[in-house]
Design an enzyme around this catalytic site. Sequence first.
Site, PDB file in Angstrom:
ATOM      1  N   LYS A 256       0.803  -1.230   0.000  1.00  0.00           N
ATOM      2  CA  LYS A 256       0.000   0.000   0.000  1.00  0.00           C
ATOM      3  C   LYS A 256       0.837   1.282   0.000  1.00  0.00           C
ATOM      4  O   LYS A 256       0.419   2.287  -0.560  1.00  0.00           O
ATOM      5  CB  LYS A 256      -0.918   0.022   1.227  1.00  0.00           C
ATOM      6  CG  LYS A 256      -2.034  -1.003   1.202  1.00  0.00           C
ATOM      7  CD  LYS A 256      -2.926  -0.727   2.398  1.00  0.00           C
ATOM      8  CE  LYS A 256      -3.958  -1.770   2.646  1.00  0.00           C
ATOM      9  NZ  LYS A 256      -4.868  -1.386   3.722  1.00  0.00           N
TER      10      LYS A 256
ATOM     11  N   ASP B 271     -10.120   3.624   2.481  1.00  0.00           N
ATOM     12  CA  ASP B 271     -10.356   3.223   3.875  1.00  0.00           C
ATOM     13  C   ASP B 271     -11.058   4.315   4.690  1.00  0.00           C
ATOM     14  O   ASP B 271     -11.890   4.011   5.549  1.00  0.00           O
ATOM     15  CB  ASP B 271      -9.029   2.846   4.559  1.00  0.00           C
ATOM     16  CG  ASP B 271      -8.614   1.410   4.261  1.00  0.00           C
ATOM     17  OD1 ASP B 271      -9.485   0.604   3.865  1.00  0.00           O
ATOM     18  OD2 ASP B 271      -7.420   1.094   4.417  1.00  0.00           O
TER      19      ASP B 271
ATOM     20  N   ALA C 193      -1.625   4.400  15.361  1.00  0.00           N
ATOM     21  CA  ALA C 193      -1.079   5.431  14.478  1.00  0.00           C
ATOM     22  C   ALA C 193      -0.482   4.800  13.226  1.00  0.00           C
ATOM     23  O   ALA C 193       0.387   5.370  12.583  1.00  0.00           O
ATOM     24  CB  ALA C 193      -0.025   6.256  15.218  1.00  0.00           C
TER      25      ALA C 193
HETATM   26  P1  NAP Z   1      -0.128  -1.164  11.171  1.00  0.00           P
HETATM   27  O1  NAP Z   1       0.194  -0.033  10.228  1.00  0.00           O
HETATM   28  O2  NAP Z   1       0.838  -2.289  11.315  1.00  0.00           O
HETATM   29  O3  NAP Z   1      -0.388  -0.518  12.634  1.00  0.00           O
HETATM   30  C1  NAP Z   1      -0.625  -1.332  13.740  1.00  0.00           C
HETATM   31  C2  NAP Z   1      -1.031  -0.464  14.926  1.00  0.00           C
HETATM   32  O4  NAP Z   1      -1.331  -1.324  16.048  1.00  0.00           O
HETATM   33  C3  NAP Z   1       0.063   0.491  15.387  1.00  0.00           C
HETATM   34  O5  NAP Z   1      -0.539   1.645  15.891  1.00  0.00           O
HETATM   35  C4  NAP Z   1       0.740  -0.333  16.494  1.00  0.00           C
HETATM   36  O6  NAP Z   1       1.424   0.449  17.441  1.00  0.00           O
HETATM   37  C5  NAP Z   1      -0.470  -0.979  17.135  1.00  0.00           C
HETATM   38  N1  NAP Z   1      -0.105  -2.166  17.890  1.00  0.00           N
HETATM   39  C6  NAP Z   1       0.263  -3.376  17.393  1.00  0.00           C
HETATM   40  N2  NAP Z   1       0.532  -4.232  18.407  1.00  0.00           N
HETATM   41  C7  NAP Z   1       0.319  -3.555  19.563  1.00  0.00           C
HETATM   42  C8  NAP Z   1       0.437  -3.884  20.943  1.00  0.00           C
HETATM   43  N3  NAP Z   1       0.820  -5.113  21.339  1.00  0.00           N
HETATM   44  N4  NAP Z   1       0.131  -2.938  21.865  1.00  0.00           N
HETATM   45  C9  NAP Z   1      -0.252  -1.700  21.472  1.00  0.00           C
HETATM   46  N5  NAP Z   1      -0.379  -1.319  20.175  1.00  0.00           N
HETATM   47  C10 NAP Z   1      -0.091  -2.234  19.240  1.00  0.00           C
HETATM   48  O7  NAP Z   1      -1.521  -1.847  10.791  1.00  0.00           O
HETATM   49  P2  NAP Z   1      -2.794  -1.161  10.116  1.00  0.00           P
HETATM   50  O8  NAP Z   1      -2.745  -1.373   8.665  1.00  0.00           O
HETATM   51  O9  NAP Z   1      -2.916   0.228  10.640  1.00  0.00           O
HETATM   52  O10 NAP Z   1      -3.979  -2.101  10.671  1.00  0.00           O
HETATM   53  C11 NAP Z   1      -4.370  -2.100  12.032  1.00  0.00           C
HETATM   54  C12 NAP Z   1      -5.552  -3.040  12.216  1.00  0.00           C
HETATM   55  O11 NAP Z   1      -6.656  -2.565  11.484  1.00  0.00           O
HETATM   56  C13 NAP Z   1      -5.311  -4.474  11.720  1.00  0.00           C
HETATM   57  O12 NAP Z   1      -5.889  -5.353  12.650  1.00  0.00           O
HETATM   58  C14 NAP Z   1      -6.057  -4.532  10.412  1.00  0.00           C
HETATM   59  O13 NAP Z   1      -6.534  -5.828  10.117  1.00  0.00           O
HETATM   60  C15 NAP Z   1      -7.205  -3.594  10.692  1.00  0.00           C
HETATM   61  N6  NAP Z   1      -7.762  -2.972   9.479  1.00  0.00           N
HETATM   62  C16 NAP Z   1      -9.101  -3.105   9.253  1.00  0.00           C
HETATM   63  C17 NAP Z   1      -9.654  -2.516   8.123  1.00  0.00           C
HETATM   64  C18 NAP Z   1     -11.119  -2.673   7.867  1.00  0.00           C
HETATM   65  O14 NAP Z   1     -11.541  -2.449   6.722  1.00  0.00           O
HETATM   66  N7  NAP Z   1     -11.926  -3.006   8.851  1.00  0.00           N
HETATM   67  C19 NAP Z   1      -8.855  -1.784   7.233  1.00  0.00           C
HETATM   68  C20 NAP Z   1      -7.489  -1.667   7.508  1.00  0.00           C
HETATM   69  C21 NAP Z   1      -6.951  -2.282   8.640  1.00  0.00           C
HETATM   70  P3  NAP Z   1       2.985   0.814  17.210  1.00  0.00           P
HETATM   71  O15 NAP Z   1       3.009   2.004  16.287  1.00  0.00           O
HETATM   72  O16 NAP Z   1       3.478   1.133  18.576  1.00  0.00           O
HETATM   73  O17 NAP Z   1       3.647  -0.408  16.616  1.00  0.00           O
END
Ligand code: NAP
Length: 288
Positions: free
Chosen positions: A69, A104, A131
């Site tokens: 992405k 999104d 974030a």
């Molecule tokens: P990403 O860029 O990898 O970001 C992950 C986020 O989760 C970061 O803020 C990270 O914090 C935090 N995190 C991960 N493990 C953690 C922990 N143990 N404790 C506290 N914070 C933690 O992923 P993303 O693309 O933003 O996606 C995030 C979630 O949204 C995923 O589960 C994904 O499946 C979901 N999602 C859903 C949709 C939908 O259409 N419903 C669309 C997109 C994504 P740090 O910055 O500190 O690592």
Amino acid sequence: MGEELRAACVVGWPVEHSRSPAIHNHWLRVLGIPGAYRREAVRPGDLPAFLAGLAARGYVGCNLTVPHKETALELAQADARARAVGAANTLWLDGANLRATNTDADGFIANLDRQAPGWDRMAGKAVVLGAGGAARAVVYGLVERGAAPILVLNRTPARAQALARAFGPRVEAATWDGLPAALAGARLLVNATSLGMQGAPRLDIDLAPLASDAVVADIVYAPLETPLLAAAGRAGLRTVDGLGMLLHQAVGGFALWFGVRPEVTSELRRVIERDLAGGPVGGERRMA
Ligand code: NAP
């Protein structure tokens, strides 16, 4: 002459987990459109060549999933929305030009409107946890709809601060240990971290400080009811799940590729719920 068969795909590495084929093939079927939507497993280094050959492979566009992405911003003409979010999830051929957007933010807001109508008539603080790429899309959508103030909390504070700087004065960063204070009186709480997802630690927070009429949204959709949403339900708060965002974010791409704006129906939701549960739907499908 037969009708043109339009095709799109989702590009990822890995790509098997993507629910997009089930969503788009459902719409192709119910709308009777002679099209196809497939999965394409493309290694990170191979993305430039794959996108350069998109038309030659018979595609009018594609979705992008992990890890493509962010790279796609460099490989296509990205609109302001994709650039602000820092990621593109939807690409389409506009003549010879490959263009990119991010759906999104629209998906998140459309789902909030559907599952918690009137959420934006309640003035007050919104709190976004996370974030990463998804959180940036959520914040973009909330800013566009006039929510303020928006507090962003993240495990790694520097990422929350960078996000707040990027989105202007209505967005503030707060530290993770300041969560109880951030939640005090908040009208909207969004989990945009991966906490609560199957296989990840749960998001265990005290929802008591929230306003009594607050909306709690989780963008995690596997499981459908996350521990956060279950707790919010028990507290009598309105809840919004992540599956709706997934369905609504697909609308924009389908409209660009196949020329019809599809509906997010309860039937589609049932189909994808079955798909998530490992049911017999989804996968590649071709209609002629
Ligand atoms: P990403 O860029 O990898 O970001 C992950 C986020 O989760 C970061 O803020 C990270 O914090 C935090 N995190 C991960 N493990 C953690 C922990 N143990 N404790 C506290 N914070 C933690 O992923 P993303 O693309 O933003 O996606 C995030 C979630 O949204 C995923 O589960 C994904 O499946 C979901 N999602 C859903 C949709 C939908 O259409 N419903 C669309 C997109 C994504 P740090 O910055 O500190 O690592």
